[in-house]
Design an enzyme around this catalytic site. Sequence first.
Site, mmCIF file in Angstrom:
data_model
loop_
_atom_site.group_PDB
_atom_site.id
_atom_site.type_symbol
_atom_site.label_atom_id
_atom_site.label_comp_id
_atom_site.label_asym_id
_atom_site.label_seq_id
_atom_site.Cartn_x
_atom_site.Cartn_y
_atom_site.Cartn_z
ATOM 1 N N ARG A 70 0.835 -1.211 0.000
ATOM 2 C CA ARG A 70 0.000 0.000 0.000
ATOM 3 C C ARG A 70 0.869 1.260 0.000
ATOM 4 O O ARG A 70 0.547 2.255 -0.647
ATOM 5 C CB ARG A 70 -0.942 0.019 1.211
ATOM 6 C CG ARG A 70 -2.188 -0.853 1.008
ATOM 7 C CD ARG A 70 -3.231 -0.634 2.093
ATOM 8 N NE ARG A 70 -3.919 0.650 1.998
ATOM 9 C CZ ARG A 70 -5.042 0.858 1.314
ATOM 10 N NH1 ARG A 70 -5.615 -0.116 0.656
ATOM 11 N NH2 ARG A 70 -5.617 2.053 1.299
ATOM 12 N N ASN A 102 -9.068 8.326 5.900
ATOM 13 C CA ASN A 102 -7.999 7.884 4.994
ATOM 14 C C ASN A 102 -6.635 8.032 5.644
ATOM 15 O O ASN A 102 -6.375 9.010 6.346
ATOM 16 C CB ASN A 102 -8.043 8.686 3.690
ATOM 17 C CG ASN A 102 -9.352 8.476 2.962
ATOM 18 O OD1 ASN A 102 -10.085 7.537 3.270
ATOM 19 N ND2 ASN A 102 -9.674 9.349 2.027
ATOM 20 N N VAL A 103 -5.779 7.066 5.367
ATOM 21 C CA VAL A 103 -4.436 7.084 5.966
ATOM 22 C C VAL A 103 -3.385 7.452 4.919
ATOM 23 O O VAL A 103 -2.198 7.388 5.184
ATOM 24 C CB VAL A 103 -4.112 5.707 6.612
ATOM 25 C CG1 VAL A 103 -5.097 5.364 7.714
ATOM 26 C CG2 VAL A 103 -4.066 4.578 5.570
ATOM 27 N N ASP A 104 -3.846 7.837 3.719
ATOM 28 C CA ASP A 104 -2.900 8.022 2.605
ATOM 29 C C ASP A 104 -2.184 9.368 2.601
ATOM 30 O O ASP A 104 -1.238 9.573 1.823
ATOM 31 C CB ASP A 104 -3.604 7.795 1.257
ATOM 32 C CG ASP A 104 -4.853 8.647 1.090
ATOM 33 O OD1 ASP A 104 -4.875 9.791 1.571
ATOM 34 O OD2 ASP A 104 -5.822 8.165 0.466
ATOM 35 N N HIS A 119 -7.874 7.735 11.550
ATOM 36 C CA HIS A 119 -7.352 6.363 11.485
ATOM 37 C C HIS A 119 -5.832 6.324 11.308
ATOM 38 O O HIS A 119 -5.271 5.290 10.954
ATOM 39 C CB HIS A 119 -8.035 5.578 10.356
ATOM 40 C CG HIS A 119 -9.463 5.238 10.666
ATOM 41 N ND1 HIS A 119 -10.351 4.750 9.729
ATOM 42 C CD2 HIS A 119 -10.156 5.290 11.829
ATOM 43 C CE1 HIS A 119 -11.532 4.542 10.300
ATOM 44 N NE2 HIS A 119 -11.443 4.872 11.569
ATOM 45 N N CYS A 147 12.446 -0.916 15.808
ATOM 46 C CA CYS A 147 12.572 0.428 16.369
ATOM 47 C C CYS A 147 14.044 0.793 16.535
ATOM 48 O O CYS A 147 14.836 -0.009 17.060
ATOM 49 C CB CYS A 147 11.863 0.431 17.726
ATOM 50 S SG CYS A 147 12.058 1.940 18.667
ATOM 51 N N CYS A 150 14.743 0.908 20.570
ATOM 52 C CA CYS A 150 14.736 -0.232 21.496
ATOM 53 C C CYS A 150 14.726 -1.588 20.792
ATOM 54 O O CYS A 150 14.631 -2.621 21.451
ATOM 55 C CB CYS A 150 13.536 -0.125 22.442
ATOM 56 S SG CYS A 150 11.979 -0.604 21.662
ATOM 57 N N GLY A 187 -17.624 9.945 0.157
ATOM 58 C CA GLY A 187 -16.844 8.766 -0.228
ATOM 59 C C GLY A 187 -16.567 7.792 0.906
ATOM 60 O O GLY A 187 -15.511 7.179 0.931
ATOM 61 N N THR A 188 -17.519 7.654 1.795
ATOM 62 C CA THR A 188 -17.368 6.629 2.837
ATOM 63 C C THR A 188 -18.597 5.734 2.867
ATOM 64 O O THR A 188 -19.721 6.209 2.682
ATOM 65 C CB THR A 188 -17.116 7.230 4.239
ATOM 66 O OG1 THR A 188 -17.129 6.162 5.205
ATOM 67 C CG2 THR A 188 -18.141 8.281 4.632
HETATM 68 P P1 OAD Z 1 -15.007 1.876 1.926
HETATM 69 O O1 OAD Z 1 -14.148 1.160 0.936
HETATM 70 O O2 OAD Z 1 -15.770 1.080 2.919
HETATM 71 O O3 OAD Z 1 -16.062 2.779 1.147
HETATM 72 C C1 OAD Z 1 -15.719 3.605 0.080
HETATM 73 C C2 OAD Z 1 -16.953 4.376 -0.329
HETATM 74 O O4 OAD Z 1 -16.582 5.308 -1.328
HETATM 75 C C3 OAD Z 1 -18.094 3.521 -0.896
HETATM 76 O O5 OAD Z 1 -19.303 3.910 -0.267
HETATM 77 C C4 OAD Z 1 -18.099 3.886 -2.395
HETATM 78 O O6 OAD Z 1 -19.409 3.864 -2.942
HETATM 79 C C5 OAD Z 1 -17.565 5.299 -2.355
HETATM 80 N N1 OAD Z 1 -16.859 5.742 -3.574
HETATM 81 C C6 OAD Z 1 -15.999 5.020 -4.354
HETATM 82 N N2 OAD Z 1 -15.501 5.796 -5.330
HETATM 83 C C7 OAD Z 1 -16.040 7.038 -5.169
HETATM 84 C C8 OAD Z 1 -15.914 8.286 -5.861
HETATM 85 N N3 OAD Z 1 -15.123 8.433 -6.913
HETATM 86 N N4 OAD Z 1 -16.632 9.334 -5.400
HETATM 87 C C9 OAD Z 1 -17.460 9.209 -4.334
HETATM 88 N N5 OAD Z 1 -17.616 8.073 -3.648
HETATM 89 C C10 OAD Z 1 -16.920 6.999 -4.043
HETATM 90 O O7 OAD Z 1 -14.065 2.937 2.638
HETATM 91 P P2 OAD Z 1 -14.286 3.752 3.992
HETATM 92 O O8 OAD Z 1 -15.708 4.116 4.198
HETATM 93 O O9 OAD Z 1 -13.272 4.846 3.993
HETATM 94 O O10 OAD Z 1 -10.386 1.619 8.468
HETATM 95 O O11 OAD Z 1 -13.861 2.677 5.056
HETATM 96 C C11 OAD Z 1 -13.829 3.054 6.400
HETATM 97 C C12 OAD Z 1 -12.693 2.407 7.118
HETATM 98 O O12 OAD Z 1 -12.779 0.992 6.967
HETATM 99 C C13 OAD Z 1 -11.314 2.719 6.569
HETATM 100 O O13 OAD Z 1 -10.758 3.901 7.094
HETATM 101 C C14 OAD Z 1 -10.520 1.567 7.035
HETATM 102 C C15 OAD Z 1 -11.482 0.509 6.583
HETATM 103 O O14 OAD Z 1 -11.228 -0.721 6.994
HETATM 104 C C16 OAD Z 1 -9.315 1.121 9.056
HETATM 105 O O15 OAD Z 1 -8.356 0.706 8.441
HETATM 106 C C17 OAD Z 1 -9.404 1.150 10.548
#
Ligand code: OAD
Length: 243
Positions: A70, A102-104, A119, A147, A150, A187-188
């Site tokens: 990644r 997002n962690v990017d 996150h 590390c 340590c 986008g979540t």
């Molecule tokens: P998801 O992969 O669960 O969801 C991505 C969302 O973005 C979906 O609802 C898609 O429909 C939408 N999507 C995709 N492309 C898009 C675009 N071009 N424009 C608008 N929407 C778009 O990702 P997250 O909701 O970020 O956590 O996931 C939440 C967390 O779960 C992440 O931060 C991560 C993951 O596991 C950890 O790692 C703790």
Amino acid sequence: METSINSLKKALKNADRVAVLTGAGVSAESGVPTFRGADGLWKNYRATDLATPEAFARNPELVWEFYNWRRELIGQKTCNPAHRALAELERLIPDFTLITQNVDGLHLLAGSRHLLEIHGNIWRARCTRCGRETLDRAPDMGNRPTCAACCGLLRPGVVWFGESLDPEILRQALEAAERCRVMLVVGTSSVVQPAASLAYTAKSGGALLAEINLARTPNSDLMDIVLMGKAGEILPELVDGWT
Ligand code: OAD
């Protein structure tokens, strides 16, 4: 769609306090794979199965291999019009907080400053023994990085499933959600807590809620405005022609 964009634009222009919650969809147009889409697979593992403390305890080499992949991939990507529009929105709103799952690091790259990376950040690593955090942009950390202080095993500086968020960052995110007049949820998939519940917090505080996503989510019914489409197309329209 046109009317909804215009109403949201009007609401944003009248709002002095705005919070935005973003997820993987915002970086999808940069070429960063989302977690739950068809692109969320790596070597037949689901990303969500590797981002856990259990997976790391069982097989740290495998989890680091996944994170190195990644890191390498994200290191080649850059911010897209969605990231840039949110950085621009921050300049237009007096009290603005961007909460990202997002962690990017692409929001930072685009110039967002009032940013809560709830996150964590993929370029950080944390020692599992002494807790020391380091920032390292090397694409490949090796399969068992240690590390410098340590010699303990390092882990990615991100929050995994089943782990708690940093309490101070969570407090700031909740406060931003409570005080905002408008919250954009972009986008979540809105299935991961506590991030998904921030929309409820904002709604209870009387904020107008708007969702931008390619598809409906479990939080869509809570929204005042739902804009279905690409974040990289809709967000620039929202900040276009403000003056
Ligand atoms: P998801 O992969 O669960 O969801 C991505 C969302 O973005 C979906 O609802 C898609 O429909 C939408 N999507 C995709 N492309 C898009 C675009 N071009 N424009 C608008 N929407 C778009 O990702 P997250 O909701 O970020 O956590 O996931 C939440 C967390 O779960 C992440 O931060 C991560 C993951 O596991 C950890 O790692 C703790």
